[in-house]
Design a protein around this motif. Structure first.
Motif, PDB file in Angstrom:
ATOM      1  N   LEU A 128     117.967-146.421  26.969  1.00  0.00           N
ATOM      2  CA  LEU A 128     117.107-145.712  26.018  1.00  0.00           C
ATOM      3  C   LEU A 128     115.664-146.195  26.122  1.00  0.00           C
ATOM      4  N   PHE A 129     115.461-147.502  26.258  1.00  0.00           N
ATOM      5  CA  PHE A 129     114.103-148.038  26.361  1.00  0.00           C
ATOM      6  C   PHE A 129     113.445-147.720  27.706  1.00  0.00           C
ATOM      7  N   ALA A 130     114.186-147.205  28.664  1.00  0.00           N
ATOM      8  CA  ALA A 130     113.575-146.771  29.927  1.00  0.00           C
ATOM      9  C   ALA A 130     112.631-145.588  29.693  1.00  0.00           C
ATOM     10  N   ASP A 131     112.838-144.891  28.591  1.00  0.00           N
ATOM     11  CA  ASP A 131     111.964-143.785  28.186  1.00  0.00           C
ATOM     12  C   ASP A 131     110.791-144.375  27.398  1.00  0.00           C
ATOM     13  N   ASP A 132     109.585-144.248  27.912  1.00  0.00           N
ATOM     14  CA  ASP A 132     108.405-144.835  27.271  1.00  0.00           C
ATOM     15  C   ASP A 132     108.120-144.276  25.874  1.00  0.00           C
ATOM     16  N   ARG A 133     108.686-143.135  25.535  1.00  0.00           N
ATOM     17  CA  ARG A 133     108.468-142.571  24.198  1.00  0.00           C
ATOM     18  C   ARG A 133     109.195-143.359  23.123  1.00  0.00           C
ATOM     19  N   ILE A 134     110.227-144.111  23.505  1.00  0.00           N
ATOM     20  CA  ILE A 134     111.070-144.796  22.523  1.00  0.00           C
ATOM     21  C   ILE A 134     110.371-146.064  22.040  1.00  0.00           C
ATOM     22  N   ALA A 135     110.112-146.122  20.737  1.00  0.00           N
ATOM     23  CA  ALA A 135     109.465-147.295  20.132  1.00  0.00           C
ATOM     24  C   ALA A 135     110.509-148.273  19.580  1.00  0.00           C
ATOM     25  N   TYR A 136     111.620-147.757  19.050  1.00  0.00           N
ATOM     26  CA  TYR A 136     112.667-148.597  18.469  1.00  0.00           C
ATOM     27  C   TYR A 136     113.961-147.813  18.405  1.00  0.00           C
ATOM     28  N   ILE A 137     115.035-148.554  18.241  1.00  0.00           N
ATOM     29  CA  ILE A 137     116.375-147.972  18.170  1.00  0.00           C
ATOM     30  C   ILE A 137     117.042-148.505  16.905  1.00  0.00           C
ATOM     31  N   ASP A 138     117.656-147.624  16.149  1.00  0.00           N
ATOM     32  CA  ASP A 138     118.481-148.053  15.022  1.00  0.00           C
ATOM     33  C   ASP A 138     119.939-147.951  15.443  1.00  0.00           C
ATOM     34  N   ALA A 139     120.656-149.067  15.313  1.00  0.00           N
ATOM     35  CA  ALA A 139     122.083-149.108  15.622  1.00  0.00           C
ATOM     36  C   ALA A 139     122.864-148.916  14.333  1.00  0.00           C
ATOM     37  N   HIS A 140     123.885-148.083  14.411  1.00  0.00           N
ATOM     38  CA  HIS A 140     124.789-147.820  13.292  1.00  0.00           C
ATOM     39  C   HIS A 140     126.218-147.986  13.780  1.00  0.00           C
ATOM     40  N   ASN A 141     127.093-148.467  12.897  1.00  0.00           N
ATOM     41  CA  ASN A 141     128.507-148.494  13.254  1.00  0.00           C
ATOM     42  C   ASN A 141     128.971-147.055  13.376  1.00  0.00           C
ATOM     43  N   ALA A 142     129.557-146.726  14.524  1.00  0.00           N
ATOM     44  CA  ALA A 142     129.913-145.337  14.800  1.00  0.00           C
ATOM     45  C   ALA A 142     130.945-144.794  13.811  1.00  0.00           C
ATOM     46  N   ALA A 143     131.933-145.593  13.436  1.00  0.00           N
ATOM     47  CA  ALA A 143     132.986-145.092  12.559  1.00  0.00           C
ATOM     48  C   ALA A 143     132.522-144.942  11.113  1.00  0.00           C
ATOM     49  N   HIS A 144     131.971-145.997  10.526  1.00  0.00           N
ATOM     50  CA  HIS A 144     131.590-145.955   9.120  1.00  0.00           C
ATOM     51  C   HIS A 144     130.188-145.413   8.895  1.00  0.00           C
ATOM     52  N   GLY A 145     129.344-145.436   9.907  1.00  0.00           N
ATOM     53  CA  GLY A 145     127.999-144.872   9.787  1.00  0.00           C
ATOM     54  C   GLY A 145     126.964-145.808   9.207  1.00  0.00           C
ATOM     55  N   CYS A 146     127.350-147.023   8.824  1.00  0.00           N
ATOM     56  CA  CYS A 146     126.384-147.910   8.183  1.00  0.00           C
ATOM     57  C   CYS A 146     125.398-148.487   9.197  1.00  0.00           C
ATOM     58  N   PHE A 147     124.201-148.745   8.712  1.00  0.00           N
ATOM     59  CA  PHE A 147     123.154-149.353   9.523  1.00  0.00           C
ATOM     60  C   PHE A 147     123.604-150.726   9.985  1.00  0.00           C
ATOM     61  N   ALA A 148     123.428-151.013  11.279  1.00  0.00           N
ATOM     62  CA  ALA A 148     123.805-152.311  11.821  1.00  0.00           C
ATOM     63  C   ALA A 148     122.583-153.188  12.047  1.00  0.00           C
ATOM     64  N   ALA A 149     121.551-152.652  12.702  1.00  0.00           N
ATOM     65  CA  ALA A 149     120.342-153.440  12.965  1.00  0.00           C
ATOM     66  C   ALA A 149     119.302-152.565  13.651  1.00  0.00           C
ATOM     67  N   ARG A 150     118.065-152.999  13.572  1.00  0.00           N
ATOM     68  CA  ARG A 150     116.961-152.375  14.302  1.00  0.00           C
ATOM     69  C   ARG A 150     116.756-153.138  15.606  1.00  0.00           C
ATOM     70  N   ILE A 151     116.539-152.384  16.679  1.00  0.00           N
ATOM     71  CA  ILE A 151     116.321-152.948  18.010  1.00  0.00           C
ATOM     72  C   ILE A 151     114.909-152.531  18.422  1.00  0.00           C
ATOM     73  N   GLU A 152     114.098-153.504  18.768  1.00  0.00           N
ATOM     74  CA  GLU A 152     112.696-153.207  19.123  1.00  0.00           C
ATOM     75  C   GLU A 152     112.399-153.690  20.528  1.00  0.00           C
ATOM     76  N   ARG A 153     111.450-153.016  21.155  1.00  0.00           N
ATOM     77  CA  ARG A 153     110.956-153.479  22.449  1.00  0.00           C
ATOM     78  C   ARG A 153     110.378-154.868  22.232  1.00  0.00           C
ATOM     79  N   ASP A 154     110.673-155.762  23.138  1.00  0.00           N
ATOM     80  CA  ASP A 154     110.142-157.118  23.072  1.00  0.00           C
ATOM     81  C   ASP A 154     109.062-157.214  24.136  1.00  0.00           C
ATOM     82  N   GLU A 155     107.894-156.685  23.815  1.00  0.00           N
ATOM     83  CA  GLU A 155     106.797-156.608  24.776  1.00  0.00           C
ATOM     84  C   GLU A 155     106.340-158.001  25.178  1.00  0.00           C
ATOM     85  N   PRO A 156     106.133-158.225  26.481  1.00  0.00           N
ATOM     86  CA  PRO A 156     105.662-159.541  26.929  1.00  0.00           C
ATOM     87  C   PRO A 156     104.245-159.821  26.495  1.00  0.00           C
TER      88      PRO A 156
END
Length: 156
Positions: A128-156
């Motif tokens: 997903l981060f290979a696409d330069d448009r993506i600033a962040y990703i929100d992970a959710h548990n697929a079954a229950h739908g609850c928010f799991a964590a935010r994933i951000e680019r770790d720019e050097p």
């Protein structure tokens, strides 16, 4: 593409731990006791609570944006834990769980999404981060739908 995953700020939830059950109910929250070592994922520590540990179950706005993709759902948080940070590594709460990964641009608009099973999450994040448009990703548990964590680019 390096990335980081950070647990929620515990200071946001500190007042909840001092509330009695009636006050929590007034905030649409509940005090719960974990009944197993798995199934009660703390969104601060990014670890599952152990059986017997107290948590607060509350409504949480995970994607607080002025777009149609604003999102909220129930999460668990534990008292007395620090916000975990993982760099180019997955937190324990991702282990063995299928995740829905929702990839957003800087304006909070959904650009892509993936379902990732156990063992597929790191590759899906990097894809997903290979696409330069993506600033962040929100992970959710697929079954229950609850928010799991935010994933951000770790720019050097």
């Amino acid at each position: 593409m390096p990335y980081s995953i950070t647990g929620l700020d515990p200071d946001r939830f500190a007042p909840l731990f001092a509330m009695d059950d009636a006050a929590l109910a007034g905030c649409n929250a509940r005090r719960v006791i974990a009944t197993a070592d798995r199934g009660f994922p703390c969104r601060i520590s990014l670890e599952d609570a152990r059986a017997g540990e107290a948590l607060i179950l509350l409504h949480h706005i995970s994607h607080d944006v002025e777009t149609p993709y604003r999102s909220a759902y129930a999460i668990y948080v534990r008292p007395g834990v620090a916000a975990a940070t993982y760099r180019d590594a997955l937190p324990p709460v991702f282990e063995g769980r299928p995740l829905a990964l929702r990839a957003f641009d800087r304006d909070g608009m959904l650009q892509d999404a993936r379902l990732a099973g156990p063992g597929e999450v790191d590759g899906a994040i990097r894809g997903l981060f290979a696409d330069d448009r993506i600033a962040y990703i929100d992970a959710h548990n697929a079954a229950h739908g609850c928010f799991a964590a935010r994933i951000e680019r770790d720019e050097p």
